[in-house]
Design a protein around this motif. Structure first.
Motif, PDB file in Angstrom:
ATOM      1  N   ILE A  79      -9.544  26.942 -48.463  1.00  0.00           N
ATOM      2  CA  ILE A  79      -8.853  25.688 -48.699  1.00  0.00           C
ATOM      3  C   ILE A  79      -7.290  25.912 -48.697  1.00  0.00           C
ATOM      4  O   ILE A  79      -6.499  25.034 -48.258  1.00  0.00           O
ATOM      5  N   ALA A  80      -6.886  26.919 -49.383  1.00  0.00           N
ATOM      6  CA  ALA A  80      -5.506  27.234 -49.447  1.00  0.00           C
ATOM      7  C   ALA A  80      -4.842  27.202 -47.937  1.00  0.00           C
ATOM      8  O   ALA A  80      -3.683  26.834 -47.698  1.00  0.00           O
ATOM      9  N   LYS A  81      -5.518  27.958 -47.138  1.00  0.00           N
ATOM     10  CA  LYS A  81      -4.792  28.094 -45.685  1.00  0.00           C
ATOM     11  C   LYS A  81      -4.951  26.789 -44.983  1.00  0.00           C
ATOM     12  O   LYS A  81      -4.093  26.648 -44.099  1.00  0.00           O
ATOM     13  N   LYS A  82      -5.762  25.770 -45.342  1.00  0.00           N
ATOM     14  CA  LYS A  82      -5.776  24.566 -44.821  1.00  0.00           C
ATOM     15  C   LYS A  82      -4.563  23.657 -45.263  1.00  0.00           C
ATOM     16  O   LYS A  82      -3.875  23.014 -44.592  1.00  0.00           O
ATOM     17  N   TYR A  83      -4.187  23.904 -46.617  1.00  0.00           N
ATOM     18  CA  TYR A  83      -3.196  22.974 -46.934  1.00  0.00           C
ATOM     19  C   TYR A  83      -2.022  23.456 -47.503  1.00  0.00           C
ATOM     20  O   TYR A  83      -1.049  22.972 -48.030  1.00  0.00           O
ATOM     21  N   TYR A  84      -1.527  25.011 -47.359  1.00  0.00           N
ATOM     22  CA  TYR A  84      -0.492  25.378 -47.797  1.00  0.00           C
ATOM     23  C   TYR A  84       0.755  24.965 -47.180  1.00  0.00           C
ATOM     24  O   TYR A  84       2.015  25.060 -47.674  1.00  0.00           O
ATOM     25  N   GLN A  85       0.849  24.316 -46.323  1.00  0.00           N
ATOM     26  CA  GLN A  85       2.010  23.360 -45.652  1.00  0.00           C
ATOM     27  C   GLN A  85       2.436  22.256 -46.044  1.00  0.00           C
ATOM     28  O   GLN A  85       3.426  21.799 -45.665  1.00  0.00           O
ATOM     29  N   SER A  86       1.578  21.695 -46.811  1.00  0.00           N
ATOM     30  CA  SER A  86       1.642  20.427 -47.635  1.00  0.00           C
ATOM     31  C   SER A  86       3.172  20.327 -48.529  1.00  0.00           C
ATOM     32  O   SER A  86       3.391  21.526 -49.082  1.00  0.00           O
ATOM     33  N   LYS A 109       3.565  24.585 -58.681  1.00  0.00           N
ATOM     34  CA  LYS A 109       5.100  24.261 -58.551  1.00  0.00           C
ATOM     35  C   LYS A 109       5.638  25.743 -58.806  1.00  0.00           C
ATOM     36  O   LYS A 109       6.838  26.179 -58.220  1.00  0.00           O
ATOM     37  N   GLU A 110       5.316  26.205 -60.048  1.00  0.00           N
ATOM     38  CA  GLU A 110       6.128  27.764 -60.326  1.00  0.00           C
ATOM     39  C   GLU A 110       5.770  28.689 -59.414  1.00  0.00           C
ATOM     40  O   GLU A 110       6.879  29.572 -59.596  1.00  0.00           O
ATOM     41  N   ILE A 111       4.861  29.065 -58.630  1.00  0.00           N
ATOM     42  CA  ILE A 111       4.693  30.241 -57.807  1.00  0.00           C
ATOM     43  C   ILE A 111       4.865  29.738 -56.312  1.00  0.00           C
ATOM     44  O   ILE A 111       5.126  30.729 -55.423  1.00  0.00           O
ATOM     45  N   SER A 112       4.869  28.425 -56.091  1.00  0.00           N
ATOM     46  CA  SER A 112       4.860  28.238 -54.439  1.00  0.00           C
ATOM     47  C   SER A 112       5.966  27.459 -54.132  1.00  0.00           C
ATOM     48  O   SER A 112       6.342  27.150 -52.947  1.00  0.00           O
ATOM     49  N   TYR A 113       6.618  26.818 -55.157  1.00  0.00           N
ATOM     50  CA  TYR A 113       7.929  25.907 -54.934  1.00  0.00           C
ATOM     51  C   TYR A 113       7.634  24.615 -54.368  1.00  0.00           C
ATOM     52  O   TYR A 113       8.360  24.139 -53.657  1.00  0.00           O
ATOM     53  N   ASN A 212       0.245  32.658 -48.868  1.00  0.00           N
ATOM     54  CA  ASN A 212       0.233  32.063 -47.536  1.00  0.00           C
ATOM     55  C   ASN A 212       1.788  31.778 -47.111  1.00  0.00           C
ATOM     56  O   ASN A 212       2.243  31.831 -45.976  1.00  0.00           O
ATOM     57  N   LEU A 213       2.308  31.381 -48.132  1.00  0.00           N
ATOM     58  CA  LEU A 213       3.823  30.924 -47.877  1.00  0.00           C
ATOM     59  C   LEU A 213       4.783  32.078 -47.923  1.00  0.00           C
ATOM     60  O   LEU A 213       6.056  31.778 -47.580  1.00  0.00           O
ATOM     61  N   GLY A 214       4.240  33.252 -48.454  1.00  0.00           N
ATOM     62  CA  GLY A 214       5.165  34.288 -48.391  1.00  0.00           C
ATOM     63  C   GLY A 214       5.950  34.599 -49.706  1.00  0.00           C
ATOM     64  O   GLY A 214       6.899  35.186 -49.652  1.00  0.00           O
TER      65      GLY A 214
END
Length: 219
Positions: A79-86, A109-113, A212-214
């Protein structure tokens, strides 16, 4: 210093928190507050001795429940791979699961910005629903509870506006499969323990999206 300044202290005994997101401390605090509530209930005669023992027995099952949730990790990763670019996320819940929605949004918010907001599902029509479209992932905590039917109604409102649904549901709930293909199942527990088992998949979702966002999840 908090210990010295306080009249009473309850330690979490969760060990040193490595990650800035404070995930295990959050879970430990929930358990401590639950135990404190049982103790106060017994003192004030609002909970019987038998009820308190039953509640404590349920707490002792938590490691098993948590292990069950962790077995969903591959699904959460998918699911994360599907939505991480949102760019935006909405988290909704009712009753005890409203604060859990806030926790899920905070961790993301805290870890993916990524901008994320937790909202009481019953207030959805008072503003946030106007923002929902085919680009907006909406994480819905819809475990079996006294507010389940109302929560399903909220999910259907999101679906009608083409929101992208991620549903946290109770094991065995087949109905939610009609609403979304992105479902994370948690074990059935007493409603008062639901925030503990539902917080963990939300924390894992935030973790996998950040990876996924690095992003460095520990900074």
């Amino acid at each position: 210093s908090i210990d010295r300044e306080s009249d009473g202290v309850i330690y979490t005994y969760a060990g040193q928190e490595i990650g800035v997101a404070s995930t295990k401390n959050f879970i430990a605090q929930l358990v401590n507050l639950y135990l404190f509530t049982i103790y106060l209930g017994v003192l004030k005669w609002t909970i019987s001795e038998k009820e308190s023992k039953d509640m404590i027995s349920e707490i002792k099952c938590l490691p098993e429940y948590v292990e069950n949730v962790l077995q969903q990790n591959k699904d959460i990763e998918r699911i994360a791979k599907k939505y991480y670019q949102s760019k935006d996320f909405l988290f909704i819940g009712r009753g005890l699961n409203y604060p859990t929605a806030l926790e899920g949004a905070l961790k993301l918010k805290e870890i993916s910005y990524i901008h994320a907001t937790g909202y009481a599902a019953g207030e959805l029509k008072h503003g946030p629903i106007a923002l929902i479209d085919k680009h907006m992932p909406v994480v819905c905590i819809a475990t079996k509870s006294a507010t389940y039917e109302k929560m399903i109604s909220n999910i259907q409102e999101v679906k009608a506006r083409k929101g992208r649904l991620i549903i946290i549901a109770t094991e065995g709930d087949e109905f939610v499969k009609q609403l979304s293909e992105d479902i994370i199942y948690v074990p059935e527990v007493p409603e008062s323990l639901a925030p503990i088992v539902t917080s963990i998949p939300l924390q894992l979702l935030a973790y996998h999206i950040a990876v996924n966002l690095g992003c460095d999840v520990d900074q």
